[in-house]
Enzyme design. Structure first.
Site, PDB file in Angstrom:
ATOM      1  N   SER A 265      18.578 -39.075  24.694  1.00 44.34           N
ATOM      2  CA  SER A 265      18.714 -38.141  23.571  1.00 44.34           C
ATOM      3  C   SER A 265      20.076 -38.343  22.939  1.00 44.34           C
ATOM      4  O   SER A 265      21.032 -38.764  23.606  1.00 44.34           O
ATOM      5  CB  SER A 265      18.590 -36.694  24.071  1.00 44.34           C
ATOM      6  OG  SER A 265      18.967 -35.763  23.068  1.00 44.34           O
TER       7      SER A 265
ATOM      8  N   TYR B  89      20.135 -29.901  30.169  1.00 45.48           N
ATOM      9  CA  TYR B  89      19.375 -30.890  29.408  1.00 45.48           C
ATOM     10  C   TYR B  89      20.304 -31.994  28.910  1.00 45.48           C
ATOM     11  O   TYR B  89      20.010 -33.187  29.062  1.00 45.48           O
ATOM     12  CB  TYR B  89      18.665 -30.234  28.234  1.00 45.48           C
ATOM     13  CG  TYR B  89      17.927 -31.230  27.362  1.00 45.48           C
ATOM     14  CD1 TYR B  89      16.648 -31.660  27.694  1.00 45.48           C
ATOM     15  CD2 TYR B  89      18.521 -31.759  26.209  1.00 45.48           C
ATOM     16  CE1 TYR B  89      15.974 -32.586  26.913  1.00 45.48           C
ATOM     17  CE2 TYR B  89      17.856 -32.686  25.424  1.00 45.48           C
ATOM     18  CZ  TYR B  89      16.588 -33.095  25.783  1.00 45.48           C
ATOM     19  OH  TYR B  89      15.935 -34.032  25.011  1.00 45.48           O
TER      20      TYR B  89
END
Length: 253
Positions: free
Chosen positions: A137, A150
């Protein structure tokens, strides 16, 4: 990665980015097998799109072991695994109760890829032109305030990709890291309609175009994610962190 002829297993492809890529890889000529927890959803996608399907839970080591054995038995020509499954959830480390969320994210986003690679790597080493595709990400490079675990899990995926690429060099197994920006999916509530997020079809089309343009690529970076990915290199990291957390609606939580 040759997307016109590979046999690709994608755990976590029953929705979102995984499903969008599965459909495009199939259209380009790949044989696609998808994995997920909900058998009724797998059955529907098999009927609608002709995917092979395998039921698995990427948080369960026994499920991963059984699913990998089934994939290799039914599709022994499988030569690419796309580690798509992942979750994202806000957590506040200033309050009690964040640990359960953090552990759930680690089980899915960190232990899941480790166990899946462990389950497939020996098979892939014996296949010609094999590929492991990880999914990190832009938040591996620039943190979003509400999602610390995350962010950290995706930084882990990035460094794992870099490291195992070195170990598998010369073994016939490529490691490709896809680095999404914020994309309009259901990863977080409201993200599917977030006007600041990249439309899903636009993201998936650009990923496929990049894979086609450079089958030997190590990192797949759509244009939108470069703002995050290269913030530290450009020297504007602090400004990018401030911008991301000022504009993303989830940062207000």
């Amino acid at each position: 990665m040759d997307i016109t002829r590979d046999t690709v297993f994608i755990p976590g492809a029953t929705s979102g980015i995984g499903l969008a890529l599965a459909r495009r890889l199939q259209r380009r000529g790949s044989t696609v097998i998808i994995g997920g927890r909900r058998q009724e959803l797998l059955d529907r996608l098999a009927t609608e799109h002709g995917f092979g399907t395998v039921r698995l839970d990427t948080t369960d080591a026994d499920s991963i072991r059984a699913a990998s054995e089934e994939v290799i038995r039914r599709w022994p020509e499988v030569n690419a695994v796309v580690l798509m499954a992942g979750i994202m959830a806000p957590e506040d480390w200033r309050t009690a109760g964040f640990l359960d969320t953090a552990e759930r994210i680690v089980a899915t986003n960190v232990l899941g890829p480790i166990r899946l690679i462990a389950a497939f790597v020996e098979h892939l080493r014996a296949r010609p032109n094999a590929t492991i595709v990880t999914v990190s990400s832009g938040l591996a490079s620039v943190p979003l305030r509400p999602t610390p675990t995350y962010n950290a899990s995706k930084a882990f995926v990035h460094m794992l990709s870099e490291s195992i690429r070195l170990q598998l060099a010369g073994e016939g197994v490529s490691v490709v890291e896809i680095v999404p920006p914020s994309v309009q999916t259901d990863l977080l509530p409201g993200q599917a309609t977030n006007p600041l997020a990249m439309p899903l079809d636009e993201f998936a089309d650009e990923v496929i175009a990049l894979l086609e343009a450079d089958p030997q690529a190590h990192e797949i970076l759509v244009e939108r994610v470069k703002f995050l990915r290269f913030a530290e290199v450009r020297g504007d990291y602090d400004a990018v962190v401030e911008t991301v957390n000022a504009t993303d609606p989830h940062a207000a939580r």
